[in-house]
Design a protein around this motif. Structure first.
Motif, PDB file in Angstrom:
ATOM      1  N   MET A   8      83.973  -7.319 -92.210  1.00 40.92           N
ATOM      2  CA  MET A   8      83.003  -7.962 -91.323  1.00 40.92           C
ATOM      3  C   MET A   8      83.466  -7.879 -89.874  1.00 40.92           C
ATOM      4  SD  MET A   8      82.159 -11.253 -93.739  1.00 40.92           S
ATOM      5  CE  MET A   8      81.352 -12.206 -92.475  1.00 40.92           C
ATOM      6  N   ARG A   9      84.749  -8.077 -89.658  1.00 40.42           N
ATOM      7  CA  ARG A   9      85.318  -7.986 -88.305  1.00 40.42           C
ATOM      8  C   ARG A   9      85.152  -6.554 -87.776  1.00 40.42           C
ATOM      9  NH1 ARG A   9      86.120  -9.786 -83.572  1.00 40.42           N
ATOM     10  NH2 ARG A   9      88.124  -9.367 -82.660  1.00 40.42           N
ATOM     11  N   LEU A  10      85.362  -5.569 -88.635  1.00 39.34           N
ATOM     12  CA  LEU A  10      85.202  -4.173 -88.248  1.00 39.34           C
ATOM     13  C   LEU A  10      83.760  -3.904 -87.822  1.00 39.34           C
ATOM     14  CD1 LEU A  10      86.375  -1.308 -88.036  1.00 39.34           C
ATOM     15  CD2 LEU A  10      85.826  -0.999 -90.447  1.00 39.34           C
ATOM     16  N   MET A  11      82.808  -4.386 -88.595  1.00 38.57           N
ATOM     17  CA  MET A  11      81.394  -4.183 -88.254  1.00 38.57           C
ATOM     18  C   MET A  11      81.047  -4.870 -86.932  1.00 38.57           C
ATOM     19  SD  MET A  11      79.586  -4.331 -92.050  1.00 38.57           S
ATOM     20  CE  MET A  11      78.433  -5.509 -91.485  1.00 38.57           C
ATOM     21  N   GLU A  12      81.619  -6.041 -86.706  1.00 34.73           N
ATOM     22  CA  GLU A  12      81.377  -6.771 -85.461  1.00 34.73           C
ATOM     23  C   GLU A  12      81.924  -5.993 -84.257  1.00 34.73           C
ATOM     24  OE1 GLU A  12      83.615 -10.509 -83.808  1.00 34.73           O
ATOM     25  OE2 GLU A  12      82.127 -11.152 -85.294  1.00 34.73           O
ATOM     26  N   LEU A  13      83.143  -5.480 -84.389  1.00 36.09           N
ATOM     27  CA  LEU A  13      83.752  -4.706 -83.306  1.00 36.09           C
ATOM     28  C   LEU A  13      82.972  -3.422 -83.041  1.00 36.09           C
ATOM     29  CD1 LEU A  13      87.554  -5.110 -84.085  1.00 36.09           C
ATOM     30  CD2 LEU A  13      86.261  -6.194 -82.247  1.00 36.09           C
ATOM     31  N   GLN A  14      82.528  -2.762 -84.098  1.00 38.04           N
ATOM     32  CA  GLN A  14      81.761  -1.530 -83.930  1.00 38.04           C
ATOM     33  C   GLN A  14      80.429  -1.803 -83.236  1.00 38.04           C
ATOM     34  OE1 GLN A  14      81.854  -0.247 -88.046  1.00 38.04           O
ATOM     35  NE2 GLN A  14      83.414   1.297 -87.606  1.00 38.04           N
ATOM     36  N   ALA A  15      79.794  -2.921 -83.545  1.00 36.03           N
ATOM     37  CA  ALA A  15      78.535  -3.288 -82.889  1.00 36.03           C
ATOM     38  C   ALA A  15      78.762  -3.541 -81.404  1.00 36.03           C
ATOM     39  CB  ALA A  15      77.927  -4.512 -83.563  1.00 36.03           C
ATOM     40  N   ALA A  51      91.155  -1.593 -81.098  1.00 33.55           N
ATOM     41  CA  ALA A  51      91.129  -2.676 -82.088  1.00 33.55           C
ATOM     42  C   ALA A  51      90.474  -2.202 -83.384  1.00 33.55           C
ATOM     43  CB  ALA A  51      90.376  -3.878 -81.517  1.00 33.55           C
ATOM     44  N   ILE A  52      89.434  -1.399 -83.267  1.00 30.59           N
ATOM     45  CA  ILE A  52      88.755  -0.850 -84.449  1.00 30.59           C
ATOM     46  C   ILE A  52      89.712   0.039 -85.233  1.00 30.59           C
ATOM     47  CG2 ILE A  52      86.961   0.791 -85.188  1.00 30.59           C
ATOM     48  CD1 ILE A  52      85.232  -0.372 -82.858  1.00 30.59           C
ATOM     49  N   GLU A  53      90.429   0.893 -84.542  1.00 32.45           N
ATOM     50  CA  GLU A  53      91.367   1.794 -85.214  1.00 32.45           C
ATOM     51  C   GLU A  53      92.496   1.024 -85.900  1.00 32.45           C
ATOM     52  OE1 GLU A  53      90.926   5.010 -85.826  1.00 32.45           O
ATOM     53  OE2 GLU A  53      88.995   4.695 -84.838  1.00 32.45           O
ATOM     54  N   ARG A  54      93.025  -0.020 -85.225  1.00 33.13           N
ATOM     55  CA  ARG A  54      94.083  -0.836 -85.839  1.00 33.13           C
ATOM     56  C   ARG A  54      93.566  -1.529 -87.089  1.00 33.13           C
ATOM     57  NH1 ARG A  54      95.179  -2.227 -80.541  1.00 33.13           N
ATOM     58  NH2 ARG A  54      94.075  -4.202 -80.791  1.00 33.13           N
ATOM     59  N   LEU A  55      92.353  -2.048 -87.018  1.00 34.92           N
ATOM     60  CA  LEU A  55      91.772  -2.730 -88.162  1.00 34.92           C
ATOM     61  C   LEU A  55      91.541  -1.764 -89.317  1.00 34.92           C
ATOM     62  CD1 LEU A  55      90.811  -5.433 -89.190  1.00 34.92           C
ATOM     63  CD2 LEU A  55      88.598  -5.007 -88.145  1.00 34.92           C
ATOM     64  N   LYS A  56      91.078  -0.568 -89.011  1.00 32.67           N
ATOM     65  CA  LYS A  56      90.883   0.450 -90.055  1.00 32.67           C
ATOM     66  C   LYS A  56      92.222   0.793 -90.706  1.00 32.67           C
ATOM     67  CE  LYS A  56      86.783   2.941 -88.460  1.00 32.67           C
ATOM     68  NZ  LYS A  56      86.307   4.233 -87.922  1.00 32.67           N
ATOM     69  N   ASP A  57      93.252   0.938 -89.885  1.00 36.17           N
ATOM     70  CA  ASP A  57      94.584   1.249 -90.417  1.00 36.17           C
ATOM     71  C   ASP A  57      95.091   0.129 -91.320  1.00 36.17           C
ATOM     72  OD1 ASP A  57      94.639   3.668 -89.113  1.00 36.17           O
ATOM     73  OD2 ASP A  57      95.931   2.984 -87.475  1.00 36.17           O
TER      74      ASP A  57
END
Length: 65
Positions: A8-15, A51-57
């Motif tokens: 959910m955090r990833l989707m929020e950051l991507q938006a 931040a998105i890349e760190r979260l994906k990792d």
């Protein structure tokens, strides 16, 4: 308060990243755009991308462990 899962955090950051991208494109369309605002938005967009890349990792398990 709702607890955000990593997905959910990833989707929020991507938006947020997409929104900033649209704002930056909009500012480029004006002949006398605000350069300081444009620079600030680009820095924020890069911060979000990191931040998105760190979260994906973090979401992908380490295969070497």
């Amino acid at each position: 308060n709702e607890v955000l899962t990593p997905a959910m955090r990833l989707m929020e950051l991507q938006a947020k990243h997409r929104t900033l991208d649209n704002k930056i494109a909009e500012l480029h369309s004006y002949p006398y755009q605000n350069q300081i605002l444009l620079q600030r938005l680009k820095k924020e967009k890069l911060r979000l991308k990191d931040a998105i890349e760190r979260l994906k990792d973090d979401m992908i398990p380490d295969l070497n462990a």
